[in-house]
Design a protein around this motif. Sequence first.
Motif, PDB file in Angstrom:
ATOM      1  N   ASP A  20      35.485 -29.315 -67.356  1.00 57.53           N
ATOM      2  CA  ASP A  20      34.920 -28.021 -66.993  1.00 57.53           C
ATOM      3  C   ASP A  20      34.173 -28.187 -65.686  1.00 57.53           C
ATOM      4  O   ASP A  20      33.513 -29.216 -65.454  1.00 57.53           O
ATOM      5  CB  ASP A  20      33.990 -27.485 -68.082  1.00 57.53           C
ATOM      6  CG  ASP A  20      34.755 -26.798 -69.211  1.00 57.53           C
ATOM      7  OD1 ASP A  20      35.970 -26.550 -69.061  1.00 57.53           O
ATOM      8  OD2 ASP A  20      34.126 -26.504 -70.243  1.00 57.53           O
ATOM      9  N   LEU A  21      34.282 -27.166 -64.821  1.00 55.42           N
ATOM     10  CA  LEU A  21      33.658 -27.201 -63.503  1.00 55.42           C
ATOM     11  C   LEU A  21      32.576 -26.139 -63.409  1.00 55.42           C
ATOM     12  O   LEU A  21      32.845 -24.953 -63.611  1.00 55.42           O
ATOM     13  CB  LEU A  21      34.704 -26.961 -62.412  1.00 55.42           C
ATOM     14  CG  LEU A  21      35.798 -28.015 -62.330  1.00 55.42           C
ATOM     15  CD1 LEU A  21      36.897 -27.563 -61.368  1.00 55.42           C
ATOM     16  CD2 LEU A  21      35.216 -29.348 -61.897  1.00 55.42           C
ATOM     17  N   ILE A  83      27.896 -34.000 -64.999  1.00 59.38           N
ATOM     18  CA  ILE A  83      26.656 -33.542 -65.641  1.00 59.38           C
ATOM     19  C   ILE A  83      26.625 -33.900 -67.118  1.00 59.38           C
ATOM     20  O   ILE A  83      25.654 -33.617 -67.797  1.00 59.38           O
ATOM     21  CB  ILE A  83      26.405 -32.031 -65.451  1.00 59.38           C
ATOM     22  CG1 ILE A  83      27.535 -31.188 -66.008  1.00 59.38           C
ATOM     23  CG2 ILE A  83      26.160 -31.710 -64.006  1.00 59.38           C
ATOM     24  CD1 ILE A  83      27.237 -29.697 -65.986  1.00 59.38           C
ATOM     25  N   GLY A  84      27.682 -34.537 -67.609  1.00 56.89           N
ATOM     26  CA  GLY A  84      27.660 -35.015 -68.981  1.00 56.89           C
ATOM     27  C   GLY A  84      28.968 -34.777 -69.701  1.00 56.89           C
ATOM     28  O   GLY A  84      29.889 -34.175 -69.177  1.00 56.89           O
ATOM     29  N   VAL A 109      34.757 -32.649 -73.678  1.00 55.74           N
ATOM     30  CA  VAL A 109      34.749 -32.101 -72.323  1.00 55.74           C
ATOM     31  C   VAL A 109      33.893 -32.952 -71.396  1.00 55.74           C
ATOM     32  O   VAL A 109      32.755 -33.299 -71.725  1.00 55.74           O
ATOM     33  CB  VAL A 109      34.221 -30.652 -72.326  1.00 55.74           C
ATOM     34  CG1 VAL A 109      34.270 -30.065 -70.923  1.00 55.74           C
ATOM     35  CG2 VAL A 109      35.002 -29.789 -73.299  1.00 55.74           C
ATOM     36  N   LEU A 110      34.456 -33.251 -70.235  1.00 54.18           N
ATOM     37  CA  LEU A 110      33.738 -33.904 -69.146  1.00 54.18           C
ATOM     38  C   LEU A 110      33.347 -32.792 -68.179  1.00 54.18           C
ATOM     39  O   LEU A 110      34.222 -32.144 -67.592  1.00 54.18           O
ATOM     40  CB  LEU A 110      34.629 -34.931 -68.446  1.00 54.18           C
ATOM     41  CG  LEU A 110      35.346 -35.914 -69.380  1.00 54.18           C
ATOM     42  CD1 LEU A 110      36.324 -36.776 -68.593  1.00 54.18           C
ATOM     43  CD2 LEU A 110      34.345 -36.757 -70.136  1.00 54.18           C
ATOM     44  N   ALA A 111      32.048 -32.531 -68.053  1.00 49.75           N
ATOM     45  CA  ALA A 111      31.584 -31.424 -67.218  1.00 49.75           C
ATOM     46  C   ALA A 111      31.101 -31.950 -65.871  1.00 49.75           C
ATOM     47  O   ALA A 111      30.432 -32.992 -65.801  1.00 49.75           O
ATOM     48  CB  ALA A 111      30.459 -30.673 -67.919  1.00 49.75           C
ATOM     49  N   GLU A 157      17.625 -28.990 -66.505  1.00 51.09           N
ATOM     50  CA  GLU A 157      17.521 -30.448 -66.411  1.00 51.09           C
ATOM     51  C   GLU A 157      18.889 -31.109 -66.226  1.00 51.09           C
ATOM     52  O   GLU A 157      19.010 -32.126 -65.568  1.00 51.09           O
ATOM     53  CB  GLU A 157      16.785 -31.040 -67.615  1.00 51.09           C
ATOM     54  CG  GLU A 157      17.442 -30.831 -68.965  1.00 51.09           C
ATOM     55  CD  GLU A 157      17.136 -29.481 -69.630  1.00 51.09           C
ATOM     56  OE1 GLU A 157      17.543 -29.305 -70.785  1.00 51.09           O
ATOM     57  OE2 GLU A 157      16.497 -28.609 -69.004  1.00 51.09           O
ATOM     58  N   ARG A 158      19.924 -30.522 -66.774  1.00 46.69           N
ATOM     59  CA  ARG A 158      21.283 -31.058 -66.572  1.00 46.69           C
ATOM     60  C   ARG A 158      21.703 -30.894 -65.118  1.00 46.69           C
ATOM     61  O   ARG A 158      22.262 -31.798 -64.517  1.00 46.69           O
ATOM     62  CB  ARG A 158      22.286 -30.342 -67.459  1.00 46.69           C
ATOM     63  CG  ARG A 158      22.196 -30.711 -68.890  1.00 46.69           C
ATOM     64  CD  ARG A 158      23.426 -30.265 -69.640  1.00 46.69           C
ATOM     65  NE  ARG A 158      23.255 -30.320 -71.063  1.00 46.69           N
ATOM     66  CZ  ARG A 158      23.288 -31.410 -71.777  1.00 46.69           C
ATOM     67  NH1 ARG A 158      23.490 -32.548 -71.199  1.00 46.69           N
ATOM     68  NH2 ARG A 158      23.104 -31.367 -73.077  1.00 46.69           N
ATOM     69  N   LEU A 159      21.476 -29.707 -64.570  1.00 46.99           N
ATOM     70  CA  LEU A 159      21.899 -29.428 -63.197  1.00 46.99           C
ATOM     71  C   LEU A 159      21.058 -30.198 -62.189  1.00 46.99           C
ATOM     72  O   LEU A 159      21.550 -30.569 -61.125  1.00 46.99           O
ATOM     73  CB  LEU A 159      21.859 -27.934 -62.916  1.00 46.99           C
ATOM     74  CG  LEU A 159      22.830 -27.099 -63.741  1.00 46.99           C
ATOM     75  CD1 LEU A 159      22.714 -25.640 -63.384  1.00 46.99           C
ATOM     76  CD2 LEU A 159      24.253 -27.592 -63.602  1.00 46.99           C
TER      77      LEU A 159
END
Length: 162
Positions: A20-21, A83-84, A109-111, A157-159
Amino acid sequence: MLDANTFLHVVSATPLVAIDLVLLRAPGEVLLGLRNNRPAQGFWFVPGGRIRKNETIRAAMARITAAELGLPLADLPGAPRPIGHFEHFYPDSFAGSAEEIGVSTHYVVLAYALTVPADFQAPHADSQHAELRWWSLHEARTAAAVHPLSQAYLAAERLACA
């Protein structure tokens, strides 16, 4: 590509691996598409798609950006930043509801986040989306129309770590 019956068998028996982008645009906007297809049909969701057999992550990313954004990956500014990893569980599949066909969907999912310039416009919506739209991060994090699994990517916090 697998035919629909073979793919349905795969979906019923295994998790799918996807990318996912999260496209971010100043000042604090994220690109979301209104999903035409199951799973997550009718929700706003980040662009993405599954990785195919023998396809590298980079090649999958290039295919997804071309198909869903109409842009070659090389034309996007900057490099995608991880991002995780996430797990998505859906009560339906591309073929219908679990009540109808007895198949749910599980994605690993790899984001990735990708920051684009403030004037960047996604050229078109693809067959997976009724439309593409830039949302403010605040609105996307809280709107009921945005799928909760996409909202999970948007945690500040992820971004910040991306």
